[in-house]
Motif scaffolding. Structure first.
Motif, PDB file in Angstrom:
ATOM      1  N   ALA A 112       0.413  13.327   3.714  1.00  0.00           N
ATOM      2  CA  ALA A 112       0.063  14.847   3.566  1.00  0.00           C
ATOM      3  C   ALA A 112       1.243  15.536   3.561  1.00  0.00           C
ATOM      4  CB  ALA A 112      -1.001  15.341   4.634  1.00  0.00           C
ATOM      5  N   LEU A 113       2.223  15.167   4.629  1.00  0.00           N
ATOM      6  CA  LEU A 113       3.455  15.885   4.763  1.00  0.00           C
ATOM      7  C   LEU A 113       4.436  15.759   3.505  1.00  0.00           C
ATOM      8  CD1 LEU A 113       5.340  17.547   6.587  1.00  0.00           C
ATOM      9  CD2 LEU A 113       6.304  15.532   7.443  1.00  0.00           C
ATOM     10  N   LYS A 114       4.357  14.558   3.209  1.00  0.00           N
ATOM     11  CA  LYS A 114       5.277  14.432   1.924  1.00  0.00           C
ATOM     12  C   LYS A 114       4.805  15.074   0.747  1.00  0.00           C
ATOM     13  CE  LYS A 114       6.869   9.525   2.676  1.00  0.00           C
ATOM     14  NZ  LYS A 114       6.202   8.054   2.558  1.00  0.00           N
ATOM     15  N   SER A 115       3.460  15.279   0.488  1.00  0.00           N
ATOM     16  CA  SER A 115       2.877  16.143  -0.708  1.00  0.00           C
ATOM     17  C   SER A 115       3.206  17.363  -0.430  1.00  0.00           C
ATOM     18  CB  SER A 115       1.682  15.653  -0.842  1.00  0.00           C
ATOM     19  OG  SER A 115       0.682  16.370  -0.179  1.00  0.00           O
ATOM     20  N   TYR A 116       3.097  18.116   0.757  1.00  0.00           N
ATOM     21  CA  TYR A 116       3.376  19.481   1.154  1.00  0.00           C
ATOM     22  C   TYR A 116       4.732  19.856   0.996  1.00  0.00           C
ATOM     23  CZ  TYR A 116       3.111  23.992   3.589  1.00  0.00           C
ATOM     24  OH  TYR A 116       3.196  25.315   3.896  1.00  0.00           O
ATOM     25  N   MET A 117       5.618  18.599   1.584  1.00  0.00           N
ATOM     26  CA  MET A 117       7.153  19.258   1.435  1.00  0.00           C
ATOM     27  C   MET A 117       7.213  19.128  -0.062  1.00  0.00           C
ATOM     28  SD  MET A 117       8.508  19.547   4.313  1.00  0.00           S
ATOM     29  CE  MET A 117      10.000  18.636   4.972  1.00  0.00           C
ATOM     30  N   LEU A 118       6.815  18.106  -0.902  1.00  0.00           N
ATOM     31  CA  LEU A 118       7.370  18.380  -2.221  1.00  0.00           C
ATOM     32  C   LEU A 118       6.680  19.856  -2.934  1.00  0.00           C
ATOM     33  CD1 LEU A 118       8.354  16.243  -4.555  1.00  0.00           C
ATOM     34  CD2 LEU A 118       5.909  15.692  -4.979  1.00  0.00           C
ATOM     35  N   GLU A 119       5.618  20.074  -2.612  1.00  0.00           N
ATOM     36  CA  GLU A 119       5.027  21.484  -2.928  1.00  0.00           C
ATOM     37  C   GLU A 119       5.984  22.591  -2.674  1.00  0.00           C
ATOM     38  OE1 GLU A 119       0.862  22.170  -1.758  1.00  0.00           O
ATOM     39  OE2 GLU A 119       1.428  24.371  -1.822  1.00  0.00           O
ATOM     40  N   LEU A 120       6.566  22.287  -1.394  1.00  0.00           N
ATOM     41  CA  LEU A 120       7.340  23.355  -0.995  1.00  0.00           C
ATOM     42  C   LEU A 120       8.639  23.398  -1.643  1.00  0.00           C
ATOM     43  CD1 LEU A 120       6.718  23.391   2.897  1.00  0.00           C
ATOM     44  CD2 LEU A 120       6.042  25.245   1.217  1.00  0.00           C
ATOM     45  N   GLN A 121       9.260  22.217  -1.981  1.00  0.00           N
ATOM     46  CA  GLN A 121      10.617  21.946  -2.672  1.00  0.00           C
ATOM     47  C   GLN A 121      10.507  22.636  -4.121  1.00  0.00           C
ATOM     48  OE1 GLN A 121      11.224  17.741  -3.018  1.00  0.00           O
ATOM     49  NE2 GLN A 121      12.999  17.918  -1.753  1.00  0.00           N
ATOM     50  N   ASN A 122       9.108  22.273  -4.755  1.00  0.00           N
ATOM     51  CA  ASN A 122       9.271  23.020  -6.108  1.00  0.00           C
ATOM     52  C   ASN A 122       9.052  24.581  -6.047  1.00  0.00           C
ATOM     53  OD1 ASN A 122       9.056  20.563  -7.028  1.00  0.00           O
ATOM     54  ND2 ASN A 122       6.650  20.201  -7.089  1.00  0.00           N
ATOM     55  N   GLN A 123       8.431  25.231  -4.935  1.00  0.00           N
ATOM     56  CA  GLN A 123       8.423  26.432  -4.843  1.00  0.00           C
ATOM     57  C   GLN A 123       9.896  27.094  -4.523  1.00  0.00           C
ATOM     58  OE1 GLN A 123       5.565  27.211  -1.875  1.00  0.00           O
ATOM     59  NE2 GLN A 123       3.767  26.950  -2.935  1.00  0.00           N
ATOM     60  N   ALA A 124      10.360  26.297  -3.691  1.00  0.00           N
ATOM     61  CA  ALA A 124      11.978  26.763  -3.314  1.00  0.00           C
ATOM     62  C   ALA A 124      12.889  26.780  -4.388  1.00  0.00           C
ATOM     63  CB  ALA A 124      12.382  25.871  -2.180  1.00  0.00           C
ATOM     64  N   LYS A 125      12.767  25.938  -5.391  1.00  0.00           N
ATOM     65  CA  LYS A 125      13.630  25.618  -6.598  1.00  0.00           C
ATOM     66  C   LYS A 125      13.446  26.672  -7.280  1.00  0.00           C
ATOM     67  CE  LYS A 125      14.954  20.873  -6.790  1.00  0.00           C
ATOM     68  NZ  LYS A 125      14.282  19.585  -6.723  1.00  0.00           N
ATOM     69  N   ILE A 126      12.059  27.247  -7.515  1.00  0.00           N
ATOM     70  CA  ILE A 126      11.764  28.364  -8.623  1.00  0.00           C
ATOM     71  C   ILE A 126      12.340  29.515  -7.858  1.00  0.00           C
ATOM     72  CG2 ILE A 126      10.002  29.725  -9.183  1.00  0.00           C
ATOM     73  CD1 ILE A 126       8.086  27.187  -9.217  1.00  0.00           C
ATOM     74  N   LEU A 127      12.307  29.766  -6.752  1.00  0.00           N
ATOM     75  CA  LEU A 127      12.878  31.089  -5.876  1.00  0.00           C
ATOM     76  C   LEU A 127      14.409  31.014  -5.880  1.00  0.00           C
ATOM     77  CD1 LEU A 127      10.133  31.315  -3.081  1.00  0.00           C
ATOM     78  CD2 LEU A 127      10.726  32.870  -5.073  1.00  0.00           C
ATOM     79  N   ASN A 128      14.800  29.633  -5.960  1.00  0.00           N
ATOM     80  CA  ASN A 128      16.614  29.515  -5.661  1.00  0.00           C
ATOM     81  C   ASN A 128      16.834  28.246  -6.571  1.00  0.00           C
ATOM     82  OD1 ASN A 128      19.031  29.206  -5.016  1.00  0.00           O
ATOM     83  ND2 ASN A 128      18.508  28.788  -2.769  1.00  0.00           N
ATOM     84  N   PRO A 129      17.457  28.394  -7.776  1.00  0.00           N
ATOM     85  CA  PRO A 129      17.651  27.150  -8.594  1.00  0.00           C
ATOM     86  C   PRO A 129      18.722  26.322  -7.855  1.00  0.00           C
ATOM     87  CG  PRO A 129      17.543  29.127  -9.806  1.00  0.00           C
ATOM     88  CD  PRO A 129      17.446  29.748  -8.433  1.00  0.00           C
ATOM     89  N   ASN A 130      19.638  26.916  -7.085  1.00  0.00           N
ATOM     90  CA  ASN A 130      20.529  26.249  -6.116  1.00  0.00           C
ATOM     91  C   ASN A 130      19.993  25.494  -5.226  1.00  0.00           C
ATOM     92  OD1 ASN A 130      22.545  27.204  -7.932  1.00  0.00           O
ATOM     93  ND2 ASN A 130      22.809  29.002  -6.657  1.00  0.00           N
ATOM     94  N   PHE A 131      18.806  25.492  -4.794  1.00  0.00           N
ATOM     95  CA  PHE A 131      18.043  24.850  -3.665  1.00  0.00           C
ATOM     96  C   PHE A 131      18.212  23.119  -3.905  1.00  0.00           C
ATOM     97  CE2 PHE A 131      15.535  23.618  -0.015  1.00  0.00           C
ATOM     98  CZ  PHE A 131      14.630  22.708  -0.629  1.00  0.00           C
ATOM     99  N   LEU A 132      18.713  22.504  -2.737  1.00  0.00           N
ATOM    100  CA  LEU A 132      18.817  21.089  -2.877  1.00  0.00           C
ATOM    101  C   LEU A 132      17.762  20.555  -2.120  1.00  0.00           C
ATOM    102  CD1 LEU A 132      22.676  20.586  -3.196  1.00  0.00           C
ATOM    103  CD2 LEU A 132      20.705  20.202  -4.957  1.00  0.00           C
ATOM    104  N   ASN A 133      18.022  20.529  -0.650  1.00  0.00           N
ATOM    105  CA  ASN A 133      17.136  19.899   0.303  1.00  0.00           C
ATOM    106  C   ASN A 133      16.914  20.598   1.524  1.00  0.00           C
ATOM    107  OD1 ASN A 133      17.120  17.142  -0.768  1.00  0.00           O
ATOM    108  ND2 ASN A 133      19.057  16.821  -0.146  1.00  0.00           N
ATOM    109  N   PHE A 134      15.689  20.409   2.212  1.00  0.00           N
ATOM    110  CA  PHE A 134      15.529  21.066   3.525  1.00  0.00           C
ATOM    111  C   PHE A 134      16.498  20.647   4.576  1.00  0.00           C
ATOM    112  CE2 PHE A 134      12.233  23.494   1.765  1.00  0.00           C
ATOM    113  CZ  PHE A 134      11.265  22.560   1.023  1.00  0.00           C
ATOM    114  N   ASP A 135      16.610  21.783   5.569  1.00  0.00           N
ATOM    115  CA  ASP A 135      17.672  21.352   6.618  1.00  0.00           C
ATOM    116  C   ASP A 135      17.119  21.795   7.913  1.00  0.00           C
ATOM    117  OD1 ASP A 135      19.850  21.621   8.272  1.00  0.00           O
ATOM    118  OD2 ASP A 135      21.174  22.591   6.849  1.00  0.00           O
ATOM    119  N   ALA A 136      17.000  20.388   8.678  1.00  0.00           N
ATOM    120  CA  ALA A 136      16.268  20.675   9.895  1.00  0.00           C
ATOM    121  C   ALA A 136      17.142  21.601  10.908  1.00  0.00           C
ATOM    122  CB  ALA A 136      16.217  19.321  10.494  1.00  0.00           C
TER     123      ALA A 136
END
Lengths: 137, 153
Positions: free
Chosen positions: A23-47
């Motif tokens: 569940a977390l993997k799928s949600y993080m992927l969803e958030l990653q895609n959204q993040a990339k749309i808002l910020n094309p320079n986005f790479l990875n989440f940062d703890a």
């Protein structure tokens, strides 16, 4: 002898941390895609940034509040709802195996609690950063 | 003489401790969602207009965001309204149970200092003193106020 084995196992589990749930993997992927749309320079989440978001104090209704107000600074401990005095189960997935396993729950609480502390919904990047932080702790 | 006896008997009846039992909360969505932050308050604690007000404003729920999706909101709202108690004196449709006339009357002798006890903190924390509140049992006999003996509330 048993105590030694147990301590080794406990230490080993801490060093390996917790595997993200499906569940977390799928949600993080969803958030990653959204993040990339808002910020094309986005790479990875940062703890580390997630931790800053979690610990940062805001002033709401004249009072200081942060995520740690209810969840405490140690995610392995029980928290306490500052308004109702109800105990909150630990947020750390290595202590509380139910955490970060249900997408609906994660979405619900991130939305609500960002509003409580930051008076707005968190961005996809912010949510992902916070989840990355929680997963590690 | 007979009237005096009847009057004394009635007085004895009134002096017996209050037995306050409410129907158990049954709806599972209500229990799951509402219990995440506080006790699942029995629907009979408020009238339906007040419950509607509460459920229509979950984004600002007593100072916090308690929003739910449409379906869950409807399920809980219907459950609360269908099980509410509409003969409660509440002309302003007050949503704070703790500010209702019957509540303030019942808790009039509880001081601010008592409420400030770390196990209590707020009057809305029923279970702090009414250990069986979640089962709908608010019997006076079963009250245990943290930090207080019976004679010293």
């Amino acid at each position: 002898m048993n105590k030694t084995i147990l301590s080794i196992l406990v230490l080993a589990s801490f060093s390996y941390g917790v595997e993200p749930s499906v569940a977390l993997k799928s949600y993080m992927l969803e958030l990653q895609n959204q993040a990339k749309i808002l910020n094309p320079n986005f790479l990875n989440f940062d703890a580390k940034i997630g931790k800053d978001i979690f610990f940062q104090k805001q002033i709401v209704d004249g009072k200081e509040i942060s995520c740690t107000t209810c969840h405490t600074k140690n995610l392995g401990s029980q928290g306490l709802n500052s308004k109702t005095n109800k105990i909150i189960d630990p947020l750390s997935p290595s202590v509380n195996r139910l955490r970060l396993t249900d997408v609906k729950e994660m979405k619900k609480w991130l939305k609500r609690n960002f509003n409580d502390v930051y008076k707005r919904e968190g961005t996809a990047q912010e949510k992902g950063n916070v989840l990355a932080f929680i997963l590690k702790n | 003489m007979k009237n005096l006896i009847i009057a004394l008997l009635l007085l004895c009846v009134n002096l017996n401790s209050d037995e306050i039992k409410m129907p158990k909360t049954t709806n599972l969505t209500f229990q799951k969602e509402c219990k995440s932050c506080h006790m699942a308050f029995q629907p009979t604690l408020l009238n339906s207009n007040s419950w509607i007000k509460v459920m229509d404003n979950l984004k600002e729920h007593f100072g916090t965001d308690a929003s739910l999706d449409q379906q869950e909101t409807k399920i809980i709202k219907d459950y609360l309204v269908n099980n509410s108690k509409n003969n409660i004196k509440n002309v302003t449709n007050e949503i704070y149970i703790t500010k209702l006339p019957w509540f303030t009357r019942q808790h009039r002798r509880i001081s601010e200092k008592t409420i400030a006890h770390p196990s209590i903190k707020t009057l809305s924390n029923c279970v702090a003193c009414h250990k069986n509140a979640e089962k709908g049992n608010y019997d006076e006999d079963e009250i245990k106020i943290p930090g207080k003996s019976w004679s010293n509330r």
